[in-house]
Scaffold this motif. Structure first.
Motif, PDB file in Angstrom:
ATOM      1  N   SER A 168       4.713  26.584  67.185  1.00 52.22           N
ATOM      2  CA  SER A 168       5.755  27.610  67.214  1.00 52.22           C
ATOM      3  C   SER A 168       6.528  27.621  65.895  1.00 52.22           C
ATOM      4  N   ILE A 169       7.127  28.753  65.627  1.00 53.02           N
ATOM      5  CA  ILE A 169       7.905  28.927  64.405  1.00 53.02           C
ATOM      6  C   ILE A 169       9.230  28.186  64.524  1.00 53.02           C
ATOM      7  N   SER A 170       9.570  27.430  63.481  1.00 50.17           N
ATOM      8  CA  SER A 170      10.840  26.697  63.474  1.00 50.17           C
ATOM      9  C   SER A 170      11.815  27.213  62.423  1.00 50.17           C
ATOM     10  N   THR A 171      11.300  27.932  61.418  1.00 44.46           N
ATOM     11  CA  THR A 171      12.099  28.233  60.223  1.00 44.46           C
ATOM     12  C   THR A 171      11.934  29.686  59.815  1.00 44.46           C
ATOM     13  N   ILE A 172      13.065  30.331  59.501  1.00 41.10           N
ATOM     14  CA  ILE A 172      13.035  31.702  59.008  1.00 41.10           C
ATOM     15  C   ILE A 172      13.554  31.727  57.577  1.00 41.10           C
ATOM     16  N   LEU A 173      12.774  32.326  56.698  1.00 47.15           N
ATOM     17  CA  LEU A 173      13.186  32.526  55.309  1.00 47.15           C
ATOM     18  C   LEU A 173      13.585  33.996  55.143  1.00 47.15           C
ATOM     19  N   PHE A 174      14.819  34.225  54.754  1.00 46.77           N
ATOM     20  CA  PHE A 174      15.334  35.583  54.612  1.00 46.77           C
ATOM     21  C   PHE A 174      15.442  35.969  53.142  1.00 46.77           C
ATOM     22  N   ASP A 175      14.820  37.083  52.776  1.00 43.00           N
ATOM     23  CA  ASP A 175      15.111  37.698  51.499  1.00 43.00           C
ATOM     24  C   ASP A 175      16.546  38.219  51.545  1.00 43.00           C
TER      25      ASP A 175
ATOM     26  N   TRP B  32      24.671  44.052  60.264  1.00 42.24           N
ATOM     27  CA  TRP B  32      23.414  43.511  60.752  1.00 42.24           C
ATOM     28  C   TRP B  32      23.098  42.127  60.195  1.00 42.24           C
ATOM     29  N   ALA B  33      23.407  41.911  58.935  1.00 38.37           N
ATOM     30  CA  ALA B  33      23.055  40.622  58.321  1.00 38.37           C
ATOM     31  C   ALA B  33      23.677  39.458  59.093  1.00 38.37           C
ATOM     32  N   LYS B  34      24.972  39.549  59.329  1.00 42.24           N
ATOM     33  CA  LYS B  34      25.660  38.463  60.023  1.00 42.24           C
ATOM     34  C   LYS B  34      25.152  38.322  61.455  1.00 42.24           C
ATOM     35  N   GLN B  35      24.893  39.422  62.109  1.00 40.38           N
ATOM     36  CA  GLN B  35      24.389  39.373  63.486  1.00 40.38           C
ATOM     37  C   GLN B  35      22.993  38.737  63.536  1.00 40.38           C
ATOM     38  N   ILE B  36      22.159  39.049  62.555  1.00 44.47           N
ATOM     39  CA  ILE B  36      20.811  38.490  62.508  1.00 44.47           C
ATOM     40  C   ILE B  36      20.860  36.987  62.270  1.00 44.47           C
ATOM     41  N   VAL B  37      21.699  36.565  61.333  1.00 44.11           N
ATOM     42  CA  VAL B  37      21.830  35.132  61.043  1.00 44.11           C
ATOM     43  C   VAL B  37      22.385  34.390  62.258  1.00 44.11           C
ATOM     44  N   GLU B  38      23.380  34.957  62.910  1.00 47.81           N
ATOM     45  CA  GLU B  38      23.954  34.321  64.106  1.00 47.81           C
ATOM     46  C   GLU B  38      22.919  34.235  65.225  1.00 47.81           C
ATOM     47  N   ALA B  39      22.103  35.278  65.371  1.00 52.33           N
ATOM     48  CA  ALA B  39      21.056  35.256  66.397  1.00 52.33           C
ATOM     49  C   ALA B  39      20.025  34.175  66.098  1.00 52.33           C
ATOM     50  N   ALA B  40      19.656  34.039  64.832  1.00 54.31           N
ATOM     51  CA  ALA B  40      18.679  33.016  64.442  1.00 54.31           C
ATOM     52  C   ALA B  40      19.215  31.618  64.732  1.00 54.31           C
ATOM     53  N   LYS B  41      20.475  31.393  64.408  1.00 51.39           N
ATOM     54  CA  LYS B  41      21.082  30.090  64.698  1.00 51.39           C
ATOM     55  C   LYS B  41      21.157  29.855  66.197  1.00 51.39           C
ATOM     56  N   GLY B  42      21.515  30.916  66.932  1.00 48.27           N
ATOM     57  CA  GLY B  42      21.628  30.790  68.381  1.00 48.27           C
ATOM     58  C   GLY B  42      20.313  30.447  69.044  1.00 48.27           C
ATOM     59  N   GLN B  43      19.207  30.859  68.436  1.00 52.90           N
ATOM     60  CA  GLN B  43      17.879  30.558  68.969  1.00 52.90           C
ATOM     61  C   GLN B  43      17.332  29.229  68.427  1.00 52.90           C
ATOM     62  N   GLY B  44      18.129  28.547  67.624  1.00 53.56           N
ATOM     63  CA  GLY B  44      17.728  27.215  67.150  1.00 53.56           C
ATOM     64  C   GLY B  44      16.826  27.208  65.928  1.00 53.56           C
ATOM     65  N   PHE B  45      16.696  28.343  65.255  1.00 56.57           N
ATOM     66  CA  PHE B  45      15.875  28.385  64.051  1.00 56.57           C
ATOM     67  C   PHE B  45      16.595  27.719  62.879  1.00 56.57           C
ATOM     68  N   ARG B  46      15.829  27.073  62.023  1.00 59.74           N
ATOM     69  CA  ARG B  46      16.325  26.666  60.718  1.00 59.74           C
ATOM     70  C   ARG B  46      16.245  27.902  59.813  1.00 59.74           C
ATOM     71  N   ILE B  47      17.242  28.098  58.962  1.00 63.01           N
ATOM     72  CA  ILE B  47      17.256  29.316  58.156  1.00 63.01           C
ATOM     73  C   ILE B  47      17.545  29.007  56.690  1.00 63.01           C
ATOM     74  N   ALA B  48      16.924  29.803  55.827  1.00 64.94           N
ATOM     75  CA  ALA B  48      17.118  29.675  54.388  1.00 64.94           C
ATOM     76  C   ALA B  48      17.141  31.061  53.769  1.00 64.94           C
ATOM     77  N   VAL B  49      17.798  31.174  52.616  1.00 63.12           N
ATOM     78  CA  VAL B  49      17.787  32.414  51.856  1.00 63.12           C
ATOM     79  C   VAL B  49      16.735  32.287  50.769  1.00 63.12           C
ATOM     80  N   ALA B  50      15.688  33.081  50.892  1.00 64.35           N
ATOM     81  CA  ALA B  50      14.594  33.082  49.916  1.00 64.35           C
ATOM     82  C   ALA B  50      14.719  34.321  49.047  1.00 64.35           C
ATOM     83  N   THR B  51      15.775  34.337  48.216  1.00 67.28           N
ATOM     84  CA  THR B  51      15.979  35.437  47.287  1.00 67.28           C
ATOM     85  C   THR B  51      15.371  35.059  45.952  1.00 67.28           C
TER      86      THR B  51
END
Length: 241
Positions: free
Chosen positions: A2-9, A107-126
């Motif tokens: 399963s996916i554990s990590t989301i990289l966001f542009d 949307w950006a803040k809502q998306i990040v909050e949703a990702a955290k709420g689902q337990g994903f690790r998140i990074a900014v891949a800009t």
């Protein structure tokens, strides 16, 4: 697995904007800041060429900042000890005014909050062709900051850029994850979806879609920011458990 990590542009994805007009305004404002003491057009051309040097670099021993500064020193005619404080002041004090050329939404803040709420690790891949200050300012425009993420790629710390696959490999190394554990979320076919070559899942955001035509890469899912938020919140599509 399963996916554990989301990289966001960032640009055109979390931060809603058209990249090319923004870059044009950025160069215009930078040129005005540098002023008459320097040949502005020659300097802006050198900045552009130095950015290309970062994109072309495959040297894992040099950060993007080192590549840029070395190129600038070799091909420019200015004293960097005098010039660099002017650049630093620009990114600290003037760059924030460029926010008016973006269209940030909730949307950006809502998306990040949703990702955290689902337990994903998140990074900014800009794409790390900007200094830390410029990237952190752009995060603040959408109500976020570096502490919201495990990693934010900046040119002082990164050794590669998009669309090089080494850029994504370096992120995986820093986060200690496998590419197959990750979803790359971005709006650019060539710069973001190239992550699929490493085995990452991909989500192409369509609000500010950019596609130069070639090459084309695998897209596992695509949709608007609203649809991205829904997929993350419901753990559906590429984000399913």
């Amino acid at each position: 697995m399963s996916i554990s990590t989301i990289l966001f542009d960032l640009d055109g994805t979390l931060l809603e904007m058209q990249t090319e007009p923004f870059v044009q305004q950025y160069l215009k404002v930078l040129g005005s800041h540098v002023g008459d003491a320097y040949d502005t057009q020659k300097m802006l051309g050198l900045i552009w060429d130095g950015t290309k040097a970062m994109i072309m670099s495959k040297d894992a021993e040099k950060t993007n900042e080192q590549v840029f500064m070395e190129y600038f020193a070799e091909h420019g005619e200015w004293n960097l000890d005098e010039l660099w404080p002017i650049f630093d002041a620009f990114y600290r004090d003037v760059f924030p005014s460029l926010m008016e050329h973006t269209q940030p939404s909730p949307w950006a803040k809502q998306i990040v909050e949703a990702a955290k709420g689902q337990g994903f690790r998140i990074a900014v891949a800009t794409n790390p062709v900007f200094p830390r200050d410029a990237i952190h300012h752009r995060l603040s425009w959408i109500g976020l900051n570096p502490a919201d993420f495990e990693l934010v790629t900046v040119y002082e710390e990164s050794h590669f850029t998009k669309p090089n696959t080494e850029y994504f490999s370096e992120i995986c190394s820093k986060l200690d994850v496998e590419p197959g554990d990750c979803v790359m979320v971005g709006n650019h076919m060539q710069e973001d979806m190239v992550a699929s070559k490493l085995g990452m899942k991909t989500f192409l955001v369509t609000n500010w879609l950019e596609d130069r035509g070639e090459p084309q890469y695998a897209v596992d899912q695509k949709g608007s920011l609203e649809e991205l938020h829904q997929a993350i919140s419901q753990r559906s599509g590429v984000f399913a458990k």
